[in-house]
Design a protein around this motif. Structure first.
Motif, PDB file in Angstrom:
ATOM      1  N   VAL A 220       0.865  -1.184   0.000  1.00 51.04           N
ATOM      2  CA  VAL A 220       0.000   0.000   0.000  1.00 51.04           C
ATOM      3  C   VAL A 220       0.899   1.232   0.000  1.00 51.04           C
ATOM      4  O   VAL A 220       1.739   1.396   0.887  1.00 51.04           O
ATOM      5  CB  VAL A 220      -0.924   0.017   1.229  1.00 51.04           C
ATOM      6  CG1 VAL A 220      -1.915   1.180   1.117  1.00 51.04           C
ATOM      7  CG2 VAL A 220      -1.676  -1.300   1.360  1.00 51.04           C
ATOM      8  N   ALA A 238      -2.851  -0.801   5.396  1.00 53.21           N
ATOM      9  CA  ALA A 238      -1.693  -1.698   5.357  1.00 53.21           C
ATOM     10  C   ALA A 238      -1.638  -2.580   6.598  1.00 53.21           C
ATOM     11  O   ALA A 238      -1.300  -3.774   6.522  1.00 53.21           O
ATOM     12  CB  ALA A 238      -0.410  -0.886   5.216  1.00 53.21           C
ATOM     13  N   GLY A 244      -0.106  -7.227   4.424  1.00 55.28           N
ATOM     14  CA  GLY A 244       0.065  -5.851   3.962  1.00 55.28           C
ATOM     15  C   GLY A 244       1.448  -5.303   4.245  1.00 55.28           C
ATOM     16  O   GLY A 244       2.089  -5.646   5.242  1.00 55.28           O
ATOM     17  N   ARG A 245       1.912  -4.450   3.335  1.00 57.80           N
ATOM     18  CA  ARG A 245       3.162  -3.718   3.495  1.00 57.80           C
ATOM     19  C   ARG A 245       2.867  -2.255   3.214  1.00 57.80           C
ATOM     20  O   ARG A 245       1.954  -1.930   2.456  1.00 57.80           O
ATOM     21  CB  ARG A 245       4.241  -4.228   2.527  1.00 57.80           C
ATOM     22  CG  ARG A 245       4.573  -5.701   2.661  1.00 57.80           C
ATOM     23  CD  ARG A 245       5.313  -6.015   3.955  1.00 57.80           C
ATOM     24  NE  ARG A 245       5.713  -7.405   4.005  1.00 57.80           N
ATOM     25  CZ  ARG A 245       4.963  -8.398   4.466  1.00 57.80           C
ATOM     26  NH1 ARG A 245       3.735  -8.141   4.909  1.00 57.80           N
ATOM     27  NH2 ARG A 245       5.395  -9.642   4.486  1.00 57.80           N
ATOM     28  N   LEU A 246       3.642  -1.368   3.797  1.00 58.36           N
ATOM     29  CA  LEU A 246       3.388   0.065   3.666  1.00 58.36           C
ATOM     30  C   LEU A 246       4.615   0.773   3.109  1.00 58.36           C
ATOM     31  O   LEU A 246       5.740   0.481   3.499  1.00 58.36           O
ATOM     32  CB  LEU A 246       3.038   0.661   5.032  1.00 58.36           C
ATOM     33  CG  LEU A 246       2.889   2.190   5.116  1.00 58.36           C
ATOM     34  CD1 LEU A 246       1.661   2.646   4.326  1.00 58.36           C
ATOM     35  CD2 LEU A 246       2.789   2.632   6.566  1.00 58.36           C
TER      36      LEU A 246
END
Length: 291
Positions: A220, A238, A244-246
């Motif tokens: 994200v 995220a 999820g990754r940010l």
């Protein structure tokens, strides 16, 4: 986990009666073939009133093994205006685009409104072959109480400002401010109240999405200067996604791929190298008599 249902489910139910019109089928096209002994098929999806040209700086920088595909989405700047009242959902549009990529897409990179349509699709099912997803500036709120009346006022009265930002960053030579303003207002008129309502309705549904089944790796991306998507909501999405990754960029607005292409390309490449490495191309044996 029990997820509260949006009162209007099923999401964006097909329009019935005489106002329903058929939109044009979604067509996909190969923007750039892969070169070398491996291939990674990446489908790029632009946001509301967006243009495939927004991806050009990214396309010029990605490695040779990445094969880029684009989709002629009905909500694009030159798209089919009937999409606003046509039957079906925006997730149907994204699913149709994915199905159009020969042998399927390994990765989808979706921006803004398209990112929301893709996210809803992932909540229902993860398409075959899909290894990783990148969501750029997606609209998201973790809980319904994150919305209030001021949000309606802001997105209604400032919608053209988001469109103006896209016009500026897409142009090789940015036009004068007054020209950008006129273009943005004209684009807003083309989207119309129905298009805006489909956007805001999708935004309002985000607290009710069941993200627990989205097990595919998702990067994200958000910008701290984004006037449309608060960075804290990007961070919340995220965190809510199981894989999820940010990635945040301090100096970017709503269009990180065009505002900071080297950074954007590097972040996406690093993410894909770990989560969706290119597959070897099939080796075709040529009969001896043809040599």
């Amino acid at each position: 986990m029990t997820v509260p249902r949006w009162p209007g489910d099923p999401a964006m139910a097909p329009v019935s009666g005489p106002v329903a019109t058929a939109r044009q089928p979604v067509r996909v096209h190969r923007m750039r073939p892969a070169r070398g002994l491996s291939c990674q098929r990446v489908l790029l999806l632009n946001g509301l009133a967006g243009s495939p040209t927004i991806w050009r700086p990214f396309a010029q920088r990605v490695p040779a093994e990445i094969e880029l595909w684009g989709a002629e989405l009905p909500w694009a700047s030159g798209g089919d205006p009937r999409w606003q009242a046509a039957g079906g959902t925006t997730t149907d549009v994204v699913a149709e685009a994915l199905a159009g990529v020969p042998r399927g897409a390994d990765v989808v990179i979706a921006h803004s409104f398209a990112a929301n349509a893709l996210l809803e699709l992932l909540c229902r099912r993860v398409p075959d072959r899909l290894q990783a997803v990148v969501l750029v500036s997606p609209f998201y709120r973790a809980t319904p109480d994150r919305f209030d009346w001021s949000d309606i006022s802001f997105y209604l009265n400032n919608f053209h400002r988001i469109l103006a930002e896209g016009i500026r960053v897409s142009a090789a030579q940015p036009p004068a401010d007054e020209v950008v303003e006129r273009m943005a207002l004209r684009l807003r008129e083309r989207i119309g109240p129905y298009g805006w309502m489909r956007f805001f309705d999708a935004y309002l549904r985000t607290p009710f999405l069941d993200l627990t089944g989205v097990l595919v790796p998702v990067l994200v991306i958000g910008g701290r200067r984004d006037i449309a998507v608060p960075i804290e909501d990007v961070e919340a999405l995220a965190q809510a996604l199981p894989a999820g990754r940010l990635a945040r960029v301090a100096a970017s607005g709503h269009f990180a791929m065009a505002e900071h292409p080297p950074w954007f390309t590097s972040v996406v490449q690093d993410f894909l190298a770990v989560n969706a490495p290119p597959s070897p191309l099939p080796i075709v044996d040529v009969p001896l008599e043809l040599l």
